[in-house]
Design a protein around this motif. Structure first.
Motif, PDB file in Angstrom:
ATOM      1  N   LEU A   1       0.827  -1.204   0.000  1.00 15.93           N
ATOM      2  CA  LEU A   1       0.000   0.000   0.000  1.00 15.93           C
ATOM      3  C   LEU A   1       0.864   1.258   0.000  1.00 15.93           C
ATOM      4  O   LEU A   1       0.539   2.241  -0.669  1.00 15.93           O
ATOM      5  CB  LEU A   1      -0.949  -0.020   1.193  1.00 15.93           C
ATOM      6  CG  LEU A   1      -2.031  -1.102   1.135  1.00 15.93           C
ATOM      7  CD1 LEU A   1      -2.785  -1.200   2.457  1.00 15.93           C
ATOM      8  CD2 LEU A   1      -3.000  -0.835  -0.018  1.00 15.93           C
ATOM      9  N   ARG A   2       1.950   1.238   0.724  1.00 12.23           N
ATOM     10  CA  ARG A   2       2.832   2.417   0.718  1.00 12.23           C
ATOM     11  C   ARG A   2       3.433   2.636  -0.677  1.00 12.23           C
ATOM     12  O   ARG A   2       3.715   3.767  -1.073  1.00 12.23           O
ATOM     13  CB  ARG A   2       3.945   2.257   1.750  1.00 12.23           C
ATOM     14  CG  ARG A   2       3.442   2.248   3.194  1.00 12.23           C
ATOM     15  CD  ARG A   2       4.557   2.529   4.186  1.00 12.23           C
ATOM     16  NE  ARG A   2       4.128   2.281   5.560  1.00 12.23           N
ATOM     17  CZ  ARG A   2       3.347   3.105   6.261  1.00 12.23           C
ATOM     18  NH1 ARG A   2       2.923   4.232   5.720  1.00 12.23           N
ATOM     19  NH2 ARG A   2       3.011   2.812   7.510  1.00 12.23           N
ATOM     20  N   ALA A   3       3.584   1.561  -1.423  1.00  6.90           N
ATOM     21  CA  ALA A   3       4.174   1.662  -2.756  1.00  6.90           C
ATOM     22  C   ALA A   3       3.150   1.941  -3.853  1.00  6.90           C
ATOM     23  O   ALA A   3       3.536   2.276  -4.980  1.00  6.90           O
ATOM     24  CB  ALA A   3       4.921   0.370  -3.090  1.00  6.90           C
ATOM     25  N   SER A   4       1.851   1.823  -3.532  1.00  3.10           N
ATOM     26  CA  SER A   4       0.860   1.898  -4.616  1.00  3.10           C
ATOM     27  C   SER A   4      -0.390   2.702  -4.291  1.00  3.10           C
ATOM     28  O   SER A   4      -1.115   3.100  -5.220  1.00  3.10           O
ATOM     29  CB  SER A   4       0.434   0.486  -5.020  1.00  3.10           C
ATOM     30  OG  SER A   4      -0.243  -0.155  -3.936  1.00  3.10           O
ATOM     31  N   ALA A   5      -0.711   2.946  -3.018  1.00  2.00           N
ATOM     32  CA  ALA A   5      -1.964   3.620  -2.668  1.00  2.00           C
ATOM     33  C   ALA A   5      -2.025   4.998  -3.313  1.00  2.00           C
ATOM     34  O   ALA A   5      -1.010   5.660  -3.539  1.00  2.00           O
ATOM     35  CB  ALA A   5      -2.102   3.732  -1.156  1.00  2.00           C
ATOM     36  N   SER A   6      -3.240   5.416  -3.596  1.00  3.76           N
ATOM     37  CA  SER A   6      -3.423   6.707  -4.260  1.00  3.76           C
ATOM     38  C   SER A   6      -4.710   7.353  -3.739  1.00  3.76           C
ATOM     39  O   SER A   6      -5.127   7.104  -2.610  1.00  3.76           O
ATOM     40  CB  SER A   6      -3.463   6.509  -5.780  1.00  3.76           C
ATOM     41  OG  SER A   6      -3.393   7.746  -6.440  1.00  3.76           O
ATOM     42  N   THR A   7      -5.332   8.172  -4.563  1.00 10.68           N
ATOM     43  CA  THR A   7      -6.545   8.885  -4.179  1.00 10.68           C
ATOM     44  C   THR A   7      -7.675   8.536  -5.127  1.00 10.68           C
ATOM     45  O   THR A   7      -7.431   8.188  -6.290  1.00 10.68           O
ATOM     46  CB  THR A   7      -6.322  10.409  -4.207  1.00 10.68           C
ATOM     47  OG1 THR A   7      -7.588  11.080  -4.161  1.00 10.68           O
ATOM     48  CG2 THR A   7      -5.619  10.848  -5.479  1.00 10.68           C
ATOM     49  N   VAL A   8      -8.906   8.655  -4.654  1.00 13.92           N
ATOM     50  CA  VAL A   8     -10.064   8.549  -5.539  1.00 13.92           C
ATOM     51  C   VAL A   8     -10.639   9.934  -5.834  1.00 13.92           C
ATOM     52  O   VAL A   8     -11.801  10.086  -6.160  1.00 13.92           O
ATOM     53  CB  VAL A   8     -11.147   7.602  -4.986  1.00 13.92           C
ATOM     54  CG1 VAL A   8     -10.733   6.167  -5.173  1.00 13.92           C
ATOM     55  CG2 VAL A   8     -11.469   7.874  -3.547  1.00 13.92           C
ATOM     56  N   PHE A   9      -9.805  10.954  -5.669  1.00 18.28           N
ATOM     57  CA  PHE A   9     -10.093  12.297  -6.168  1.00 18.28           C
ATOM     58  C   PHE A   9     -11.238  12.998  -5.441  1.00 18.28           C
ATOM     59  O   PHE A   9     -12.136  13.552  -6.064  1.00 18.28           O
ATOM     60  CB  PHE A   9     -10.381  12.255  -7.676  1.00 18.28           C
ATOM     61  CG  PHE A   9      -9.404  11.419  -8.456  1.00 18.28           C
ATOM     62  CD1 PHE A   9      -8.049  11.729  -8.456  1.00 18.28           C
ATOM     63  CD2 PHE A   9      -9.819  10.311  -9.168  1.00 18.28           C
ATOM     64  CE1 PHE A   9      -7.136  10.954  -9.169  1.00 18.28           C
ATOM     65  CE2 PHE A   9      -8.923   9.531  -9.880  1.00 18.28           C
ATOM     66  CZ  PHE A   9      -7.569   9.859  -9.877  1.00 18.28           C
ATOM     67  N   HIS A  10     -11.159  13.002  -4.098  1.00 17.75           N
ATOM     68  CA  HIS A  10     -12.171  13.689  -3.294  1.00 17.75           C
ATOM     69  C   HIS A  10     -11.527  14.660  -2.298  1.00 17.75           C
ATOM     70  O   HIS A  10     -11.800  14.592  -1.096  1.00 17.75           O
ATOM     71  CB  HIS A  10     -13.025  12.662  -2.534  1.00 17.75           C
ATOM     72  CG  HIS A  10     -13.747  11.693  -3.406  1.00 17.75           C
ATOM     73  ND1 HIS A  10     -14.079  10.408  -2.997  1.00 17.75           N
ATOM     74  CD2 HIS A  10     -14.212  11.802  -4.680  1.00 17.75           C
ATOM     75  CE1 HIS A  10     -14.708   9.782  -3.976  1.00 17.75           C
ATOM     76  NE2 HIS A  10     -14.805  10.606  -5.006  1.00 17.75           N
TER      77      HIS A  10
END
Length: 538
Positions: free
Chosen positions: A466-475
């Motif tokens: 998750l630290r290497a890939s998590a992102s945002t869903v733009f909110h």
């Protein structure tokens, strides 16, 4: 300043930003024919199929014409990665590029705002605005839904069968189907309601402004970059804009309203000398008002992904086997509003509780009925399906600041996973997502797990993934926090503290992020703001 203008320069109200809140405000304020209203948008018109055809949304996220291509600062707790933060830059703002999902959030979100001192923002008070705007085509509970409003709420025209498999798989692991996430309960899984009309995207601009654009007192100016607020002491008198390479001053006889979003609104305040005095001076900006919390309290839904390969052409994807579906799709859409071009790529999803949840779900799923690239690409050859999982009510707080490199661009620091509680919730959510995708309804089409991959099994390994890939869903939200306390940026009537003639109405005013997609709540904020503004208008 330029000489001759092809537009008026004095208005009763100036609205900065033609996104979800700004468009609702423009509609409501201009309904009073004696008020001259300006709606300013830095972007251009929305006259492209990429916006109106639902499947076109995927082509907008990296568009420099229709999207602000923001990137975050290096995220300390995400391996110092920069996160892509696209925001809409056209009439309709991000409502012209989002996935069209209609979600309001949980009752407890708004009741919590009220408990924080934001009088009039409890669930029962805001429900009437959701209902006033809505034209529900689904015959859902009239205690929660409205008809006859500007915003059509419908189901996707032609959801893929694999989206129904997701619902069955989630039921197998203990979640129940929910046919109305905006009704009596939030938890469960189902096909998402969407803001579409006749099978096409219905943005805030198309719903609220386009039908009334002929009003003589409503002036919509595109290609209009707001450079700064015009202030006289502690009073905001209008804005300075740049349009077609020329600068103009637009005056507001009554109020200027910022609806530029959780990035744009605090950025404009700070660029105009309204914010943390010490930081403004460090960025070379003269101080107009010392409001230290401008740009603070940034929140967003941090998201983790599980993505699966498949050999089945029943999922979205490009392959020899899918040509029979891809080739006729334009004609199917034109004639019947059917086929692949109707997809919003997240047709199904839902809400669930991890062991850390209290009274309401703490994670949300967005199911993708096609292969979601584990490499971050927009397209990958072949097929598959994927499940996004996000933390609904994050504890981590970030900020928007002015860059100190002389550009005065916004430095966006989400500070994702800085609070370990978010890490624990996301971890549990991704584990639940994995169990759903491993359930028997997917047995016939499931292939290799591409992310996190079968080699990643322990909690520690998943956290590193998750630290290497998590992102945002733009909110993004919260950066001009509403509150009754003296440190809040705006009061519960959305007036900026210590200044006359200025309000903020968009996601930036949220004290805490709502439990779900932010498009519908942002329209509600604009609608409620219009009532407060009109009550004082002369």
């Amino acid at each position: 300043m330029s000489g001759q203008n092809d537009f008026p320069t004095e208005f009763d109200f100036i609205i900065v930003g033609a996104g979800a809140a700004g468009c609702v405000l423009a509609n409501r304020l201009s309904a009073r024919s004696n008020l001259r209203v300006a709606l300013l948008e830095a972007g251009q018109a929305d006259n492209t199929p990429r916006i109106h055809v639902p499947a076109g949304t995927i082509s907008l996220y990296k568009s420099r014409k229709y999207t602000y291509q923001y990137y975050s600062t290096p995220q300390k707790y995400l391996n110092n990665r920069r996160i892509h933060v696209p925001r809409g830059r056209m009439l309709g703002g991000s409502s012209s590029m989002n996935s069209m999902i209609y979600i309001r959030g949980a009752r407890s979100d708004y009741d919590a705002w009220e408990a924080m001192g934001c009088t009039g923002w409890g669930y029962d008070a805001v429900l009437k605005y959701f209902m006033r705007e809505e034209d529900n085509h689904l015959h859902q509970d009239p205690h929660f839904h409205g008809t006859g409003g500007e915003l059509v709420v419908d189901q996707p025209r032609d959801p893929l069968g694999v989206s129904r498999l997701f619902i069955k798989a989630a039921e197998e692991v203990g979640l129940k189907e929910n046919t109305d996430f905006n009704g009596a309960k939030l938890d469960g899984v189902g096909i998402y309601d969407v803001t579409q009309k006749d099978g096409k995207r219905l943005s805030a601009y198309r719903a609220f402004v386009a039908p009334v654009r002929s009003r003589p007192n409503l002036h919509v100016l595109t290609g209009c970059k707001v450079v700064s607020l015009v202030t006289d002491g502690k009073e905001v008198q209008g804005v300075t804009i740049e349009r077609n390479g020329q600068f103009h001053v637009l005056r507001a006889r009554q109020e200027t309203i910022l609806s530029a979003g959780a990035i744009g609104s605090p950025h404009l305040l700070m660029s105009s000398g309204i914010g943390n005095a010490h930081e403004l001076l460090a960025a070379g900006v003269p101080v107009v008002a010392d409001l230290p919390e401008v740009g603070r309290n940034l929140q967003d839904h941090v998201d983790g992904l599980v993505t699966i390969r498949s050999d089945s052409a029943s999922t979205l994807g490009f392959s020899t086997a899918s040509l029979s579906s891809v080739v006729p799709s334009p004609l199917q859409f034109l004639l019947k509003r059917k086929g692949w071009l109707t997809t919003n790529y997240v047709e199904a999803g839902g809400f669930a509780s991890t062991r850390y949840a209290k009274d309401v779900p703490d994670i949300q799923f967005h199911f993708v009925p096609g292969y979601r690239s584990h490499r971050g690409r927009l397209f990958e050859w072949g097929h598959g399906f994927a499940l996004h999982t996000c933390v609904l009510r994050p504890y981590s707080r970030g900020s928007i600041r002015l860059a100190r490199d002389g550009s005065r661009n916004p430095d966006i620091d989400f500070n994702f996973l800085s609070d370990e509680r978010d890490t624990h919730v996301l971890l549990e959510g991704v584990k639940l997502a994995r169990s759903i995708l491993r359930a028997s309804p997917f047995d016939a089409i499931r292939g290799k797990e591409m992310a996190p991959t079968a080699n990643i099994q322990t909690d520690d390994q998943l956290i590193e993934y998750l630290r290497a890939s998590a992102s945002t869903v733009f909110h993004p939200s919260g950066t001009c926090r509403m509150g009754a306390d003296d440190t809040s940026v705006v009061t519960p009537d959305l007036k900026v503290r210590g200044l006359k003639g200025l309000r903020v109405a968009d996601t930036s005013i949220m004290p805490t992020l709502v439990s779900g997609n932010t498009n519908a709540p942002t329209m509600m904020i604009g609608d409620k703001a219009s009532d407060m503004i009109l009550a004082e208008a002369v």
